[in-house]
Design a protein around this motif. Structure first.
Motif, short mmCIF file in Angstrom:
data_model
loop_
_atom_site.label_atom_id
_atom_site.label_comp_id
_atom_site.label_asym_id
_atom_site.label_seq_id
_atom_site.Cartn_x
_atom_site.Cartn_y
_atom_site.Cartn_z
N UNK A 73 0.87 -1.18 0.00
CA UNK A 73 0.00 0.00 0.00
C UNK A 73 0.90 1.23 0.00
N UNK A 74 1.10 1.82 -1.17
CA UNK A 74 1.99 2.97 -1.31
C UNK A 74 1.41 3.97 -2.30
N UNK A 75 2.22 4.92 -2.72
CA UNK A 75 1.76 5.96 -3.65
C UNK A 75 1.18 5.35 -4.92
N UNK B 204 -3.34 10.71 3.08
CA UNK B 204 -2.78 10.49 1.72
C UNK B 204 -3.31 11.48 0.69
N UNK B 205 -3.99 12.53 1.15
CA UNK B 205 -4.55 13.49 0.19
C UNK B 205 -3.51 14.12 -0.74
N UNK B 206 -2.28 14.42 -0.29
CA UNK B 206 -1.31 14.96 -1.25
C UNK B 206 -1.09 14.04 -2.46
N UNK B 207 -1.06 12.71 -2.21
CA UNK B 207 -0.91 11.76 -3.32
C UNK B 207 -2.11 11.80 -4.24
N UNK B 208 -3.30 11.86 -3.63
CA UNK B 208 -4.54 11.85 -4.41
C UNK B 208 -4.68 13.13 -5.23
N UNK B 209 -4.34 14.26 -4.63
CA UNK B 209 -4.41 15.54 -5.35
C UNK B 209 -3.47 15.52 -6.55
N UNK B 210 -2.27 15.01 -6.35
CA UNK B 210 -1.31 14.92 -7.47
C UNK B 210 -1.88 14.11 -8.62
#
Length: 395
Positions: free
Chosen positions: A73-75, A135-141
């Motif tokens: 479970x990662x980026x 994990x929102x920064x990953x999702x936003x990206x």
């Protein structure tokens, strides 16, 4: 990764891939995971079952993500989930008639606690769990890479965040803030919506298919649209030739917005009457005045947020529908909805049968409404099926 052990015999739902593990099913936590951390869930003997977000402040202590122990479970995992959800809706936005839909629907898209709605060039987001917040920064990206929106706006001002130990979150997450009014198109109808101040994420796109279906019954009819909000059923009725439409909502902003939407679509405003009022009070007033309609729409807010509220909600639904049935011309149509997940379709039908009995009416169910495909229901998570409705002919 910290292990969370279930009590003996509590693994059945997990094996059936239900995504929720309640706190009462947990025997032991081997360590002190932070809220939102990914943990390893095992049975009582320590055998791996799944990975999930942990939160000791929530009744749902673990929200499951993945059942394959070999997966990390990662980026890349989160990016793939976002991409899968977005790509599965691409066909809904491919034409020129619709540029709004739900892109990510929480557990149904394997991202528990994340809602993402597309409104033209803007995205409106609700972050409802501590795990997703982490994990929102990953999702936003990933959302920016896939969709290149002008802006992503956070509307996580919902009470459900408090159950996760989270405060209100509101504002721009990326790009530019949305303008006061964003124009979106659904089934060829234009809606000016206020993302920042509107209800929920800004607009109820879950009624898209149902608005279109009901519009096929209104030509030459008098229509009453209750809890009309930004006027979805009203606009579709006017466009499809309704003789007259009366819209009722308690929100002044909603009435101002759908009056503007009538102008946006160049519809005949002389056929429309807007009433700012509590719907139940207004229905009683119509009854006392002897008013009659050919088609009535009831799309109330969630009356049953949980099963414990179902009995009280059933009484409220019954009274609301009884009043509406009394206002219909003989053979008229009642389009009635419930967005309460705790209210299943069979219970809803029973409530309507009770309403018909009290009103002294005969009712035929001629069509069943449901949520559209951008609000999918995961086979292992039936709780995701919340919107249901019935088109009733009332004699």
């Amino acid at each position: 990764m910290i292990d969370v052990l279930l009590k003996k015999g509590k693994e059945k739902a997990v094996l059936q891939r239900h995504p929720w593990v309640f706190s009462g099913a947990i025997e032991k936590v081997k360590g002190k995971p932070s809220n939102g951390e990914v943990v390893r869930l095992t049975d009582a003997k320590g055998v791996f079952l799944a990975y999930g977000f942990y939160n000791d402040q929530s009744r749902v202590a673990v929200r499951l993500l993945e059942w394959d122990e070999s997966v990390t479970i990662n980026k890349d995992w989160f990016s793939a989930r976002v991409a899968q959800a977005v790509e599965s809706r691409a066909h809904l936005l491919a034409g020129k008639n619709t540029n709004t839909c739900r892109l990510i629907f929480s557990e149904a898209d394997y991202l528990p606690g994340l809602i993402v709605d597309k409104y033209a060039d803007y995205l409106s987001v609700q972050i409802l769990t501590s795990g997703i917040e982490q994990v929102m920064p990953l999702i936003i990206d990933e959302l920016q890479k896939l969709l290149k929106p002008k802006g992503i706006f956070d509307k996580s001002d919902t009470s459900s965040r408090t159950h996760e130990g989270l405060g209100e979150s509101f504002g721009v997450l990326a790009g530019n803030p949305p303008p006061e009014i964003v124009e979106v198109k659904e089934n060829g109808i234009i809606y000016g919506i206020n993302i920042a101040e509107g209800q929920k994420s800004g607009f109820y796109c879950d009624q898209r298919d149902n608005r279109r279906v009901l519009a096929g019954y209104v030509d030459g009819k008098t229509v009453l649209d209750c809890f009309c909000y930004t006027g979805g059923f009203t606009l579709n009725s006017l466009k499809q030739g309704a003789a007259a439409v009366t819209s009722v909502d308690s929100s002044a902003l909603a009435i101002e917005t759908f009056n503007d939407n009538i102008k946006l679509n160049k519809l005949d405003a002389t056929k429309h009457t807007a009433i700012k009022s509590d719907v139940n009070s207004q229905l009683r007033k119509f009854r006392d005045e002897g008013a009659k309609f050919d088609v009535i729409v009831l799309d109330p807010p969630k009356y049953a947020p949980s099963r414990s509220a179902l009995d009280r909600a059933s009484r409220a639904y019954k009274d609301l529908n009884r009043l509406a049935m009394l206002l219909l011309n003989k053979g008229g149509l009642l389009a009635t909805y419930s967005c309460s997940g705790a209210m299943d379709m069979e219970t809803f039908k029973q409530v309507l049968a009770w309403a018909a009995l009290d009103a002294g009416k005969q009712v035929q169910f001629i069509h069943q409404f449901c949520q559209p495909e951008d609000h999918p229901v995961r086979s292992s998570f039936p709780e995701g099926e919340y919107l249901k409705g019935l088109l009733c002919r009332v004699w």
